[in-house]
Design a protein around this motif. Structure first.
Motif, PDB file in Angstrom:
ATOM      1  N   ARG A 216       0.863  -1.184   0.000  1.00 31.55           N
ATOM      2  CA  ARG A 216       0.000   0.000   0.000  1.00 31.55           C
ATOM      3  C   ARG A 216       0.899   1.233   0.000  1.00 31.55           C
ATOM      4  O   ARG A 216       1.740   1.400   0.875  1.00 31.55           O
ATOM      5  CB  ARG A 216      -0.903   0.007   1.223  1.00 31.55           C
ATOM      6  CG  ARG A 216      -1.896   1.153   1.248  1.00 31.55           C
ATOM      7  CD  ARG A 216      -2.750   1.136   2.518  1.00 31.55           C
ATOM      8  NE  ARG A 216      -3.184  -0.183   2.923  1.00 31.55           N
ATOM      9  CZ  ARG A 216      -4.318  -0.772   2.512  1.00 31.55           C
ATOM     10  NH1 ARG A 216      -5.128  -0.143   1.698  1.00 31.55           N
ATOM     11  NH2 ARG A 216      -4.637  -1.983   2.942  1.00 31.55           N
TER      12      ARG A 216
ATOM     13  N   SER B 225       1.081   5.198   0.402  1.00 29.92           N
ATOM     14  CA  SER B 225       0.344   6.294   1.028  1.00 29.92           C
ATOM     15  C   SER B 225       0.106   7.425   0.026  1.00 29.92           C
ATOM     16  O   SER B 225       0.959   7.694  -0.828  1.00 29.92           O
ATOM     17  CB  SER B 225       1.161   6.825   2.206  1.00 29.92           C
ATOM     18  OG  SER B 225       0.699   8.079   2.610  1.00 29.92           O
TER      19      SER B 225
ATOM     20  N   SER C 220       2.532   9.014  -2.909  1.00 27.23           N
ATOM     21  CA  SER C 220       2.068   8.511  -4.201  1.00 27.23           C
ATOM     22  C   SER C 220       2.224   9.578  -5.286  1.00 27.23           C
ATOM     23  O   SER C 220       1.950  10.757  -5.042  1.00 27.23           O
ATOM     24  CB  SER C 220       0.591   8.113  -4.087  1.00 27.23           C
ATOM     25  OG  SER C 220       0.017   7.917  -5.348  1.00 27.23           O
TER      26      SER C 220
ATOM     27  N   ALA D 101      -4.049   6.985  -2.641  1.00 28.18           N
ATOM     28  CA  ALA D 101      -3.515   5.712  -2.167  1.00 28.18           C
ATOM     29  C   ALA D 101      -3.466   4.721  -3.329  1.00 28.18           C
ATOM     30  O   ALA D 101      -4.358   4.715  -4.183  1.00 28.18           O
ATOM     31  CB  ALA D 101      -4.382   5.159  -1.043  1.00 28.18           C
TER      32      ALA D 101
END
Length: 64
Positions: A31, A33, A37, A42
């Motif tokens: 993942r 953030s 990014s 996200a």
């Protein structure tokens, strides 16, 4: 340029724990953030890994 490769001449990759040469493709999800990014949103990034079919080791040194 086209290079012919005979896979019979290539070395097998073996598990570092049990020496098995059979693997199953598995996916780890990362993942990202929104703060870091590139889109500001996200992001879920899939990373393909290989799991030993004999002992289950996921050896990250053979990531694709």
């Amino acid at each position: 340029m086209n290079i012919d490769v005979n896979l019979n001449d290539a070395a097998d990759v073996a598990c570092s724990e049990c020496e098995c040469i059979h693997f199953t493709a598995v996916v780890r999800l990362k993942r990202i953030s929104p703060v870091i990014s590139p889109t500001g949103e996200a992001i879920i990034v899939p990373i393909q890994l290989w799991e030993c079919r004999s002992c289950g080791l996921v050896d990250e040194s053979i990531m694709t």
